[in-house]
Design a protein around this motif. Structure first.
Motif, PDB file in Angstrom:
ATOM      1  N   PRO A 159       3.849  -2.942   5.248  1.00 14.42           N
ATOM      2  CA  PRO A 159       3.149  -1.339   6.338  1.00 14.42           C
ATOM      3  C   PRO A 159       2.863  -0.301   5.262  1.00 14.42           C
ATOM      4  N   VAL A 160       1.813   0.328   5.000  1.00 17.00           N
ATOM      5  CA  VAL A 160       1.871   1.717   3.959  1.00 17.00           C
ATOM      6  C   VAL A 160       3.434   2.655   3.775  1.00 17.00           C
ATOM      7  N   LEU A 161       3.400   2.730   2.482  1.00 13.30           N
ATOM      8  CA  LEU A 161       4.517   3.523   2.303  1.00 13.30           C
ATOM      9  C   LEU A 161       4.446   4.524   1.294  1.00 13.30           C
ATOM     10  N   THR A 162       4.948   5.981   2.220  1.00 13.96           N
ATOM     11  CA  THR A 162       5.105   7.365   1.305  1.00 13.96           C
ATOM     12  C   THR A 162       5.211   6.493  -0.340  1.00 13.96           C
ATOM     13  N   PHE A 163       5.139   7.522  -0.665  1.00 11.29           N
ATOM     14  CA  PHE A 163       5.634   7.564  -2.646  1.00 11.29           C
ATOM     15  C   PHE A 163       7.275   7.759  -2.313  1.00 11.29           C
ATOM     16  N   GLU A 164       7.465   8.322  -1.664  1.00 13.55           N
ATOM     17  CA  GLU A 164       8.882   8.556  -1.972  1.00 13.55           C
ATOM     18  C   GLU A 164       9.663   6.803  -1.714  1.00 13.55           C
ATOM     19  N   LEU A 217      -4.448   8.409   5.923  1.00 14.85           N
ATOM     20  CA  LEU A 217      -4.054   7.688   7.490  1.00 14.85           C
ATOM     21  C   LEU A 217      -3.094   8.124   8.182  1.00 14.85           C
ATOM     22  N   ASP A 218      -2.942   7.970   9.895  1.00 14.10           N
ATOM     23  CA  ASP A 218      -2.111   8.824  10.324  1.00 14.10           C
ATOM     24  C   ASP A 218      -1.416   7.729  10.791  1.00 14.10           C
ATOM     25  N   PRO A 219      -0.626   7.210  11.107  1.00 12.24           N
ATOM     26  CA  PRO A 219       0.332   5.891  11.612  1.00 12.24           C
ATOM     27  C   PRO A 219      -0.904   4.672  12.845  1.00 12.24           C
ATOM     28  N   ALA A 220      -1.054   5.466  13.614  1.00  9.02           N
ATOM     29  CA  ALA A 220      -2.083   4.602  13.995  1.00  9.02           C
ATOM     30  C   ALA A 220      -3.239   3.954  12.866  1.00  9.02           C
ATOM     31  N   HIS A 260      -3.805  -0.257  11.851  1.00  9.61           N
ATOM     32  CA  HIS A 260      -4.399  -0.763  12.274  1.00  9.61           C
ATOM     33  C   HIS A 260      -5.353  -1.269  10.545  1.00  9.61           C
ATOM     34  N   ARG A 261      -5.542  -0.719   9.336  1.00 11.68           N
ATOM     35  CA  ARG A 261      -5.622  -1.108   8.480  1.00 11.68           C
ATOM     36  C   ARG A 261      -4.975  -1.965   7.213  1.00 11.68           C
ATOM     37  N   VAL A 262      -3.783  -2.001   7.999  1.00  7.03           N
ATOM     38  CA  VAL A 262      -2.631  -2.219   7.524  1.00  7.03           C
ATOM     39  C   VAL A 262      -2.816  -3.953   8.326  1.00  7.03           C
ATOM     40  N   GLU A 263      -3.584  -3.903   9.627  1.00 13.98           N
ATOM     41  CA  GLU A 263      -4.002  -5.666   9.957  1.00 13.98           C
ATOM     42  C   GLU A 263      -4.961  -6.158   9.661  1.00 13.98           C
ATOM     43  N   ARG A 264      -5.749  -5.241   9.268  1.00 15.91           N
ATOM     44  CA  ARG A 264      -7.200  -5.637   8.887  1.00 15.91           C
ATOM     45  C   ARG A 264      -6.804  -6.431   7.310  1.00 15.91           C
ATOM     46  N   PRO A 308       0.749  -1.455  -0.197  1.00 16.61           N
ATOM     47  CA  PRO A 308       0.372   0.187  -0.149  1.00 16.61           C
ATOM     48  C   PRO A 308       0.642   1.461   0.062  1.00 16.61           C
ATOM     49  N   PHE A 309       0.747   2.126  -0.646  1.00 12.88           N
ATOM     50  CA  PHE A 309       1.430   3.763  -0.496  1.00 12.88           C
ATOM     51  C   PHE A 309       0.385   4.871  -0.924  1.00 12.88           C
ATOM     52  N   ALA A 310       0.676   5.923  -0.333  1.00  9.94           N
ATOM     53  CA  ALA A 310      -0.018   7.111  -0.043  1.00  9.94           C
ATOM     54  C   ALA A 310       0.512   7.828  -1.385  1.00  9.94           C
TER      55      ALA A 310
END
Length: 270
Positions: free
Chosen positions: A152-157, A119-122, A126-130, A109-111
């Motif tokens: 875990p969610v990645l930044t575009f960089e 999504l804030d870190p918390a 939660h989303r990644v666990e789901r 997943p990436f932004a």
């Protein structure tokens, strides 16, 4: 038959131990008891037919006896990792579920700039666990031998850095960018260049290949993002004359790739 993915520390010789939510699902939801059988899948891809010997009400674990063991060759030989931009609602769940059923190897997943979801870190954790739970459920349903990893969610960089590293390790055309702005080369042409016509390719034992597929958010990539991905080594492709929703694109690409590689569409014995 019901399937459970069992970690190594719960495989104990000729016994398999279920714990946590798996016990609740087996005993409370499926009403399994002594004599019932299920399939346990080990981390090495082995399948174990096991039989429950005894169920103690309220117990935190369930122990079953191994009846037989097999090592099927069911996973795709083309390992496709899906880098999907964050999308709103439960659409990301849909991508994970359907792509897992089709044979995806993992998810990044990436932004992106145009991602509606922030999504804030918390919330991200939660989303990644789901999404990991969604992937496991889909892997069970489809008879997979492994659960695709959800990173875990990645930044575009971070995505750019990973895409560049992937390209350096796996070679040209190993990073596929689904981009509506591409008008000269389609996914079919990329597959033809990499593998030749689909009729001439069948899965070969021991032969593996890896691709990274990148899909943008609703509204597509912002100006500069597609260019940056190209500079990182991604190969932009068109998916055809029709415009697909972002939650449709990844499963569609995966189906086309795995059909062309010979992993989908053939009878199991061929």
């Amino acid at each position: 038959m019901t399937r459970f993915f069992v970690p190594d520390d719960q495989m104990r010789g000729d016994r398999v131990v279920l714990a946590g939510d798996d016990v609740h699902h087996a005993v409370r939801v499926l009403r399994m008891g002594a004599g019932h059988r299920f399939t346990a899948v080990g981390s090495d891809g082995s399948e174990y037919l096991v039989e429950i010997e005894q169920v103690d009400p309220g117990a935190a674990q369930l122990v079953a006896r191994v009846v037989s063991r097999s090592r099927p060759d069911r996973e795709p030989r083309l390992a496709v990792t899906v880098a999907q931009a964050l999308i709103k609602g439960d659409k990301f769940d849909h991508v994970v579920e359907k792509a897992t059923e089709l044979g995806a190897a993992g998810f990044w997943p990436f932004a992106a700039a145009r991602s509606v979801v922030r999504l804030d870190p918390a919330r991200a954790r939660h989303r990644v666990e789901r999404w990991r739970r969604v992937a496991e459920a889909a892997a069970r349903q489809s008879g997979r031998l492994r659960v695709p990893a959800v990173e875990p969610v990645l930044t575009f960089e971070q995505l750019l850095a990973r895409a560049a590293d992937w390209r350096s390790r796996h070679g040209p055309d190993s990073v596929v960018l689904a981009w509506e702005g591409e008008s000269e080369r389609g996914l079919y042409q990329l597959m033809q260049a990499r593998w030749g016509p689909p009729s001439q390719r069948a899965p070969e034992p021991g032969r593996r290949d890896s691709l990274l597929v990148i899909v943008g958010p609703e509204g597509g990539f912002a100006p500069g993002e597609a260019h940056a991905l190209r500079e990182a080594g991604a190969s932009p492709v068109s998916l055809g004359r029709l415009i697909l929703r972002t939650e449709t694109a990844a499963p569609a690409i995966l189906a086309m790739l795995l059909y062309h590689s010979g992993d989908l569409g053939r009878a199991p014995a061929t």
